[in-house]
Structures are given as structure tokens and as C-alpha cells.
Write an enzyme that holds these catalytic residues in place. Structure first.
Site, PDB file in Angstrom:
ATOM      1  N   GLY A  46       0.853  -1.151   0.032  1.00  0.00           N
ATOM      2  CA  GLY A  46       0.063  -0.015   0.114  1.00  0.00           C
ATOM      3  C   GLY A  46       0.823   1.341  -0.058  1.00  0.00           C
ATOM      4  O   GLY A  46       2.012   1.296   0.462  1.00  0.00           O
ATOM      5  N   GLN A  51       3.187  10.196   1.439  1.00  0.00           N
ATOM      6  CA  GLN A  51       4.669   9.236   1.311  1.00  0.00           C
ATOM      7  C   GLN A  51       5.234   9.790   0.213  1.00  0.00           C
ATOM      8  O   GLN A  51       6.346   9.518  -0.246  1.00  0.00           O
ATOM      9  CB  GLN A  51       4.292   7.913   1.369  1.00  0.00           C
ATOM     10  CG  GLN A  51       3.827   7.169   2.777  1.00  0.00           C
ATOM     11  CD  GLN A  51       3.879   5.678   2.569  1.00  0.00           C
ATOM     12  OE1 GLN A  51       2.838   5.226   2.291  1.00  0.00           O
ATOM     13  NE2 GLN A  51       4.926   4.833   2.973  1.00  0.00           N
ATOM     14  N   CYS A  94       6.983  -0.508   6.953  1.00  0.00           N
ATOM     15  CA  CYS A  94       6.367   0.896   6.027  1.00  0.00           C
ATOM     16  C   CYS A  94       7.747   1.335   5.278  1.00  0.00           C
ATOM     17  O   CYS A  94       8.771   1.435   5.613  1.00  0.00           O
ATOM     18  CB  CYS A  94       6.021   1.957   7.107  1.00  0.00           C
ATOM     19  SG  CYS A  94       5.538   3.568   6.242  1.00  0.00           S
ATOM     20  N   LEU A  95       6.979   1.679   3.866  1.00  0.00           N
ATOM     21  CA  LEU A  95       8.042   2.374   2.900  1.00  0.00           C
ATOM     22  C   LEU A  95       8.815   3.290   3.600  1.00  0.00           C
ATOM     23  O   LEU A  95       9.814   3.975   3.035  1.00  0.00           O
ATOM     24  CB  LEU A  95       7.582   2.484   1.570  1.00  0.00           C
ATOM     25  CG  LEU A  95       6.929   1.034   0.943  1.00  0.00           C
ATOM     26  CD1 LEU A  95       6.169   1.516  -0.399  1.00  0.00           C
ATOM     27  CD2 LEU A  95       8.142   0.114   0.438  1.00  0.00           C
ATOM     28  N   HIS A 136      -3.584   1.060   8.404  1.00  0.00           N
ATOM     29  CA  HIS A 136      -2.176   1.600   8.419  1.00  0.00           C
ATOM     30  C   HIS A 136      -2.147   2.666   7.234  1.00  0.00           C
ATOM     31  O   HIS A 136      -1.725   3.775   7.408  1.00  0.00           O
ATOM     32  CB  HIS A 136      -0.961   0.551   7.906  1.00  0.00           C
ATOM     33  CG  HIS A 136       0.341   0.834   7.666  1.00  0.00           C
ATOM     34  ND1 HIS A 136       1.320   0.533   8.519  1.00  0.00           N
ATOM     35  CD2 HIS A 136       0.915   1.633   6.802  1.00  0.00           C
ATOM     36  CE1 HIS A 136       2.645   0.888   7.836  1.00  0.00           C
ATOM     37  NE2 HIS A 136       2.228   1.596   7.016  1.00  0.00           N
ATOM     38  N   GLU A 137      -2.726   2.579   6.197  1.00  0.00           N
ATOM     39  CA  GLU A 137      -2.623   3.489   5.146  1.00  0.00           C
ATOM     40  C   GLU A 137      -3.568   4.671   5.501  1.00  0.00           C
ATOM     41  O   GLU A 137      -3.014   6.071   5.353  1.00  0.00           O
ATOM     42  CB  GLU A 137      -2.922   2.949   3.846  1.00  0.00           C
ATOM     43  CG  GLU A 137      -2.079   1.810   3.312  1.00  0.00           C
ATOM     44  CD  GLU A 137      -0.757   2.224   3.091  1.00  0.00           C
ATOM     45  OE1 GLU A 137      -0.369   3.236   3.056  1.00  0.00           O
ATOM     46  OE2 GLU A 137       0.082   1.222   3.379  1.00  0.00           O
ATOM     47  N   HIS A 140      -1.669   7.092   7.652  1.00  0.00           N
ATOM     48  CA  HIS A 140      -0.817   8.033   7.004  1.00  0.00           C
ATOM     49  C   HIS A 140      -1.382   9.241   6.623  1.00  0.00           C
ATOM     50  O   HIS A 140      -0.870  10.535   6.543  1.00  0.00           O
ATOM     51  CB  HIS A 140      -0.115   7.459   5.661  1.00  0.00           C
ATOM     52  CG  HIS A 140       0.801   6.647   5.845  1.00  0.00           C
ATOM     53  ND1 HIS A 140       2.118   6.973   6.250  1.00  0.00           N
ATOM     54  CD2 HIS A 140       0.988   5.281   5.548  1.00  0.00           C
ATOM     55  CE1 HIS A 140       2.792   5.965   6.142  1.00  0.00           C
ATOM     56  NE2 HIS A 140       2.477   5.029   5.888  1.00  0.00           N
TER      57      HIS A 140
HETATM   58 NI    NI Z   1       3.213   3.041   5.654  1.00  0.00          NI
END
Ligand code: NI
Length: 170
Positions: A46, A51, A94-95, A136-137, A140
Site C-alpha cells: 500500500g 509518502q 512501512c516504506l 495503516h494507510e 498516513h
Molecule cells: Ni506506511
């Protein structure tokens, strides 16, 4: 289409509350396709718009199950969790939070209201791992990272590690 650089902690954009999307124009469609490409390339399950430096309420999720299935993306604009139930603990990464995975406590199932890329409204109920990804997304979009769900000690240790790495890179 182009790959976008992914911002990492402690970039301040990751901490902003993202803006609601009201215009579904070509610029938005370009951001969406670039985000999908960037998510698959990373690879990630995701990606949220903050991000990639866009503080807007947009997430993309890879909904393919398992390695045999082709990539399938779900685009959610202005997603909002309207119902949650149960508990689960699963490992997250997480990226935007490099070199860290940790167990996070989340709701087991969630119902999300959102708009698609044309602005049409939808509702989706999911559970288990898929529910973790959406929580999670969507976090963000509110400036929250999975780090914030960890113990104060774990978070402090991670911040210290990042500071040290940043210092040694300059
Ligand atoms: Ni993330």
C-alpha cells in the site's frame, strides 16, 4: 507514468493531516497512476499520497493475494473508517520507516467509506490482513506512522537510530 521518490521518517510532510480531495481532474489521475507504479516497484502492499509528498487524502493498495496473482490495485480517495470491530496483532513495516518491522495492535475488521478515482462513493468491509493495510494507510493521511502505535521505548530507540544514521551521512 513515472516512479516517485518515497519520503521517509522524519520528513515533516509525513506528520501533516492531509487535505480532502474535491477535484477529480487529470492531475489527480496522474498522481494515482504514478503512485500505483511506485507501490509495485517498491514493492509495497500500500502507499499513501503523503509518502510521495502530496498531502492529500488518497491511498492505493495492492489487493492481489499471494505471489501467483497479478498485481491488482484499489484506489481510495477520502477514505474514512466508519466501523471497526475486534482486535488483531500483526507485523507491520512501512516504506517510509526504514529498517523496522514490529507487531502492531489493530482492529480485526473495518468498514471504510471512500470515493474512487472518478469521485463515486463506495463502502467496503474487510478483515484480517487487508484490514491492517487499510488502517495503516489511512493513518498516513492523519500524520500517523505505525511507529506511533509502538511502546515509548521502542519508538525512542528507533528515533535514536535514525538520528545516528543521519549524523553519519552528513
Ligand atoms: Ni506506511
Amino acid at each position: 507514468m513515472s516512479l516517485l521518490p518515497i519520503l521517509t521518517f522524519p520528513d515533516p510532510i509525513l506528520r501533516q493531516k492531509a487535505e480532502k480531495i474535491t477535484v477529480f481532474d487529470d492531475t489527480l489521475q496522474i498522481i494515482i497512476s504514478d503512485m500505483i507504479e511506485t507501490m509495485y516497484d517498491a514493492p509495497g502492499v500500500g502507499l499513501a499520497a503523503p509518502q510521495i509528498g502530496e498531502s492529500i487524502r488518497l491511498i492505493v493498495v495492492n489487493t492481489a493475494r499471494g505471489e501467483d496473482e497479478d498485481d491488482k490495485s484499489l484506489v481510495m480517495i477520502n477514505p474514512e473508517i466508519t466501523k471497526k470491530d475486534g482486535k488483531q496483532v500483526d507485523e507491520e513495516g512501512c516504506l517510509s520507516v526504514l529498517d523496522l518491522t514490529a507487531n502492531v495492535k489493530r482492529s480485526f475488521s473495518v468498514t471504510v467509506c471512500y470515493q474512487d478515482s472518478s469521485g463515486k462513493a463506495h463502502e467496503l468491509s474487510v478483515e484480517d490482513r487487508f484490514a491492517v493495510i487499510l488502517q495503516h494507510e489511512i493513518d498516513h493521511l492523519n500524520g500517523i506512522l505505525f511507529l506511533d502505535h509502538l511502546s515509548t521505548l521502542k519508538r525512542a530507540l528507533y528515533k535514536k537510530k535514525v538520528k545516528k544514521q543521519m549524523a553519519s551521512n552528513t
